[in-house]
Write an enzyme that holds these catalytic residues in place. Sequence first.
Site, PDB file in Angstrom:
ATOM      1  N   ILE A 140      27.053 -14.202   4.755  1.00 22.04           N
ATOM      2  CA  ILE A 140      26.066 -14.713   3.910  1.00 22.04           C
ATOM      3  C   ILE A 140      26.832 -15.616   2.912  1.00 22.04           C
ATOM      4  CG2 ILE A 140      25.726 -12.815   2.516  1.00 22.04           C
ATOM      5  CD1 ILE A 140      23.354 -15.957   3.359  1.00 22.04           C
ATOM      6  N   GLU A 189      17.856  -9.647   3.773  1.00 20.40           N
ATOM      7  CA  GLU A 189      17.745  -8.197   3.513  1.00 20.40           C
ATOM      8  C   GLU A 189      18.842  -7.498   4.124  1.00 20.40           C
ATOM      9  OE1 GLU A 189      17.545  -7.084   6.635  1.00 20.40           O
ATOM     10  OE2 GLU A 189      17.224  -8.811   7.427  1.00 20.40           O
ATOM     11  N   GLY A 194      20.643 -11.091  10.184  1.00 24.65           N
ATOM     12  CA  GLY A 194      19.867 -10.868   8.854  1.00 24.65           C
ATOM     13  C   GLY A 194      20.841 -11.247   7.518  1.00 24.65           C
ATOM     14  N   GLU A 195      20.812 -10.635   6.418  1.00 22.84           N
ATOM     15  CA  GLU A 195      21.574 -11.216   5.471  1.00 22.84           C
ATOM     16  C   GLU A 195      21.040 -12.375   4.719  1.00 22.84           C
ATOM     17  OE1 GLU A 195      25.604 -11.400   5.980  1.00 22.84           O
ATOM     18  OE2 GLU A 195      25.752  -9.500   6.971  1.00 22.84           O
ATOM     19  N   GLY A 196      19.989 -12.869   5.347  1.00 20.20           N
ATOM     20  CA  GLY A 196      19.575 -14.335   5.222  1.00 20.20           C
ATOM     21  C   GLY A 196      20.367 -15.397   5.354  1.00 20.20           C
TER      22      GLY A 196
END
Length: 341
Positions: free
Chosen positions: A107, A165, A306-308
């Site tokens: 990210i 998240e 994930g992680e955006g």
Amino acid sequence: MSLSASALPFDDIRNLVRQMPGPDEEARQEARARDAQLTKPAGSLGRLEELAEWVAGWSGQGRPKITRPLVAIFAANHGVAAKGVSAFPASVTRQMVENFAAGGAAINQLCIAHDLGLKVFDLALDMPTPDITEDDAFDEANCAATMAFGMEAVAGGTDLLCLGEMGIANTTVAAAVFAALFGGAPGDWVGPGTGVDADGMARKRAAVEAAVARIGGERDPLEILRRVGGREIAAMAGAVLAARLQRIPVIVDGFVTTAAAAVLYAMDPEALDHCLFAHVSAEPAHRRALETMGKTPLLDMGMRLGEGTGAALAAGIVKAATQVHDGMATFADAGVADKDG
């Protein structure tokens, strides 16, 4: 960052949902009128045109610009991780938060590539929520306080909020939320997450089934969140709500962030009109969740990190859409004849 927001009772949250504003139709029409004058055939930029109009409507800017985009990552730990539902131990959540801070995660690179701000919120990582197969994740006060914390997370100022998240075992928690909200066999909402093997999948399926059975057919969305959710899911639901109240467009990332948004959708199907769903995750049930809510993802990249990360990719496209809309010359500006001569 510790949990410090004052609690909002669930009734107050329900009242905020009822008070959500709609889009600014005047700004949307202004953007549509400008698009018709830009030096291109009508509709030739496809969904980019729709995205610019979407930003206009929710930002209230007839000529929309994005100057302060933010990726907000909410990190939490879950007691159900002890059931062996993930390929990684719960300690990885803290290690990845430290990696975000050091700039070493995927990210971080996507934020650099697309010139996005990044904030990471540590939601009491050293105090996992209880194992949802055995006990409720929160009492009402703590669930509401976590939502309020998420609402305050957008207070620093942004004009495009991208949700992300981090939390080992949170695809298990998200699957339980989806199963309780939307029904069907609980196991059908379960996927490999971080890459569990067949035995891990069996444990994960059993955990989701036990969590959903434990709450006994609960239908109230906030109660479902309280009983089988997690801190990052509650905080992201609060952030989505706060963004709507402040007319900030939101980009939702993948499976877990969609679970947070789904809580608001179950309260009011129009609650997510200010949200763009970035991509369809490789987590199998994500597509099912999007279809249940009637949402069309922007991208399908086979991602499940994930992680955006999906939201950050989509933000680059949204920024491009507004830059094209704002920066292109009109036919009159460029001295180019339009279709009417």
